[in-house]
Design an enzyme around this catalytic site. Structure first.
Site, PDB file in Angstrom:
ATOM      1  NE  ARG A 102      -3.895   0.613   1.824  1.00 20.68           N
ATOM      2  CZ  ARG A 102      -5.140   0.696   2.314  1.00 20.68           C
ATOM      3  NH1 ARG A 102      -5.369   1.388   3.412  1.00 20.68           N
ATOM      4  NH2 ARG A 102      -6.146   0.102   1.725  1.00 20.68           N
ATOM      5  CG  HIS A 129      -8.403   0.210  -2.983  1.00 22.22           C
ATOM      6  ND1 HIS A 129      -7.578  -0.839  -2.613  1.00 22.22           N
ATOM      7  CD2 HIS A 129      -9.141   0.507  -1.870  1.00 22.22           C
ATOM      8  CE1 HIS A 129      -7.818  -1.162  -1.363  1.00 22.22           C
ATOM      9  NE2 HIS A 129      -8.757  -0.365  -0.889  1.00 22.22           N
ATOM     10  CD  GLN A 132     -13.088  -1.976  -0.864  1.00 28.14           C
ATOM     11  OE1 GLN A 132     -12.286  -1.871   0.057  1.00 28.14           O
ATOM     12  NE2 GLN A 132     -14.289  -2.499  -0.688  1.00 28.14           N
ATOM     13  CG  ASP A 223     -13.390   6.419  -1.435  1.00 27.96           C
ATOM     14  OD1 ASP A 223     -13.399   6.146  -0.212  1.00 27.96           O
ATOM     15  OD2 ASP A 223     -12.343   6.461  -2.112  1.00 27.96           O
ATOM     16  CB  CYS A 263     -14.169   1.077  -0.305  1.00 33.72           C
ATOM     17  SG  CYS A 263     -13.615   2.784  -0.104  1.00 33.72           S
ATOM     18  NE  ARG A 291     -10.294  -5.254   0.563  1.00 35.91           N
ATOM     19  CZ  ARG A 291      -9.553  -4.228   1.014  1.00 35.91           C
ATOM     20  NH1 ARG A 291     -10.142  -3.150   1.480  1.00 35.91           N
ATOM     21  NH2 ARG A 291      -8.225  -4.266   0.957  1.00 35.91           N
TER      22      ARG A 291
END
Ligand code: CP
Ligand code: NVA
Length: 306
Positions: A102, A129, A132, A223, A263, A291
């Protein structure tokens, strides 16, 4: 050997295969069956940004598959004090079986992957991402809203938006993106998504009018308005994103029974109202749990490609 840097490098069939493995693993877990498909393997997890879901899901997932996960914060490893990416990659990939990263710039994981002997997984960059979106699509499949989906993404044109664009383009569903002026998606990602969409028949559109995007949508998603690394812009963004909160009146424009996805982490009364988030908490927290299952599917799939 394959890396998982963006969904661009994957076919529709491969994406569905990974999600299928994840769903099998989820079913097994519910029945108390743990198959040690990655026994004795180690996943290195390099975090240059914060995380709750990504860390817990990868670490727990690797353990449940019979392996081990190493949490490496850039405050603790030499990468954070200037050891070159290419050296870090060659060292870690000589000892570990997979690496999840990340980070900020997407080019960092591309360079890391170029020097790695083992699969690299993107656990979020400033641009994408993708893990996700595996969980999000798994959730759409479970709720039976994957066929003929019309997804409205309301908010910032960011890493999540870009990954939604690539997923829609690959799988062939409709994605309508509404951002405030000045917060649009990256033009080069749009061009790539539209090119891929030509083959799948996906419809991807952008607007600055959230009501237009959400009208008749079957799935509404959003988001945070200020992503990690944009903390200084937060107050300004709250001003500039006025009218973009997904609240009950926004949801009422979508199709009856439309689903809401997020998310997480969610900022209530900013990108989403408390009532929309809590009203859709079952699906949103199932999405978060997915996830774990989707990424176990991904790690098993990547291991099979060697
Ligand atoms: N959605 C997500 O990636 O959450 P974390 O930042 O907590 O990992
Ligand atoms: N766009 C957000 C996603 C967090 C999971 C960020 O990059 O901070």
């Amino acid at each position: 050997m394959r890396h998982f840097l963006t969904l661009k490098d994957f076919t529709k069939e491969e994406i569905l295969e990974i999600i299928g493995i994840g769903l099998e693993i989820k079913k097994d877990l519910r029945a108390g069956i743990y198959k040690e498909q990655l026994k004795n393997q180690t996943l290195a997890m390099i975090f240059e940004k914060s995380s709750t879901r990504t860390r817990v899901s990868f670490e727990t997932g690797m353990f449940q598959l019979g392996g081990h996960a190493l949490f490496l914060s850039n405050r603790d490893i030499h990468l954070g004090r200037g050891e070159p990416i290419k050296d870090t990659s060659r060292v870690i990939s000589s000892m570990c079986d997979m690496v999840m990263i990340r980070t900020f710039e997407h080019s960092m994981i591309e360079e890391f992957a170029a020097y790695s002997k083992v699969p690299i997984i993107n656990g979020l960059t400033d641009s994408y991402h993708p893990v996700q979106l595996l969980a999000d699509y798994m959730t759409m499949v479970e709720y039976g809203v994957n066929e003929n989906a019309v997804v409205a993404y309301i908010g910032d044109g960011n890493n999540m938006t870009h990954s939604w664009m690539i997923l829609a383009a690959k799988l062939g569903f409709e994605l309508r993106i509404a951002t405030p002026k000045g917060y649009e998606v990256d033009a080069s990602v749009m061009a790539e998504a539209l090119k891929i969409a030509k083959e799948s028949g996906a419809i991807i559109s952008v607007t600055n009018d959230p009501k237009k995007a959400v009208a008749g949508a079957t799935i509404v998603t959003t988001d945070t308005w200020a992503s990690m690394g944009q903390e200084d812009e937060k107050e300004q963004r709250i001003q500039n994103f006025k009218g973009f909160m997904v609240d009950d009146s926004m949801m009422s424009l979508a199709q009856k029974n439309a689903k809401f996805l997020h998310c997480l982490p969610a900022y209530r009364e900013q990108e989403v109202s408390e009532s929309v988030l809590e009203g859709h908490s079952e699906i949103v927290f199932n999405e978060a749990e997915n996830r774990l299952h989707a990424q176990k599917g991904l790690m098993v799939w990547l291991d099979r490609q060697r």
